[in-house]
Scaffold this active site. Sequence first.
Site, short mmCIF file in Angstrom:
data_model
loop_
_atom_site.label_atom_id
_atom_site.label_comp_id
_atom_site.label_asym_id
_atom_site.label_seq_id
_atom_site.Cartn_x
_atom_site.Cartn_y
_atom_site.Cartn_z
N ASP A 135 0.74 -1.18 0.06
CA ASP A 135 0.02 0.01 -0.01
C ASP A 135 0.95 1.27 -0.08
O ASP A 135 1.53 1.40 0.90
CB ASP A 135 -1.01 -0.11 1.28
N ASP A 312 -2.02 5.80 -4.88
CA ASP A 312 -2.36 5.12 -3.91
C ASP A 312 -2.74 3.65 -4.33
O ASP A 312 -3.81 3.23 -4.82
CB ASP A 312 -3.68 5.77 -2.98
#
Length: 426
Positions: A135, A312
């Site tokens: 992430d 992201d």
Amino acid sequence: MFCKTTLFTVALALLSTASPIIRDETTSVTTSIRVPLNKRGSLKTADGIFDYEKAVRQLVRLKNKHRQNLINLQRNVGHDALPFGAEIKALATLPVKLFGGKRGAVPLTDQSFDLEWTGPITIGNPPQNFTIDFDTGSSDLWVPAASCESCSNHALYDPSKSSESTKHNGTFQIRYGDGSSTSGIPYSDTVTVGGVVATAQRFAAVTNESSTFTNDPSDGVFGLGFPALSNLNSKPFFFTAMEQGTAPEGAFAFKLDQSGSELFIGGTNKDLYKGDIEYHNLTSSVGFWQIGGASVSVQGKQVATGFDTVIDSGSTIMTAPMAAAAAFWASVDGAQVFDKDQGLWSLPCDSFPEVSFSWGGKTWTISAEDFNAGMVEFGSDQCIGALAGSDLGLGKDTWLLGDTFMKSVYSVFSVDKKAVGFAELA
């Protein structure tokens, strides 16, 4: 090349540029580390239906992830470090109708329709194996602890079985919109990703796992953001590896696709892209993978310009501030509000437009298939678009682009260059 002392400061120097930077990368794949990632489909079910509950849960989780990032940033650096226009919002919560419902579970042996790109890591000596969600929108590593009673579906970290494990003072906690939380104890141990080793790496061993993750195919989260966003107020793995000299280069790269997906640590894999990498300097002075000067076009016509974007990998659906999302969808023929509260729009399934982004250089197009999040219900001629209106608190002109966009490009995250780069997939 920047000196390492500069690279590992908590705050980044603010850089600006009027045009993208084009560089020809020559890193040999033999000096860097490939980490294969398990493929993921989308928010569509196997029948092509939009999974509303899963999408709403992800949007709430995304809001609270970046809420926590801003809280961490303010605590670690100070209020003045918050991006311009940023605001720490109240904790986002699930709609009442979703409380008590089970999260869309995908069998651990089949992740093709779940919401993470997962890959293997090890922690400890001897190594303990975990499957992790990588992430770029967070900065901490956490995995379930052996003492976690609610984590039985996952691999568990047992500090007593590692000769290099050290327990630290403090706590780790993240709250979620269903009222649950993930909390644990800080440890340090040897962490290995693909072959890149970081010794004495701080992470959290979770003793209480949120119901949000109970049936998740990943065991935990591997943050690839910057130190200023860390809940543990410590250096993320990649920064530790750079400091210890085990990462060949201060960059990592993603290919996210239906096959051959990988995270490449310590450079770029030239086999996976063609042409030059177009770099864009970070506009965040505090550690988001954030680049500015963006524009978005629908069917070749610009509909918004001059906004910032956070890249992201921990998100699927893209988000824009509500007013910007409404203006975007107003330019799409046949689009209509599907769920005002969640900022979702639908349009005829057979008329999805070509959507593209640019940062002053090349134009990067999202395929209609990736932009189509699925039918509103079985047999419907209406489908959900993969751009939602959602105020994440990151700024009034900040959009968030997740893997709906990243699947269309080869994405490079460079600490050395303080930039994000894109290249055409091979």
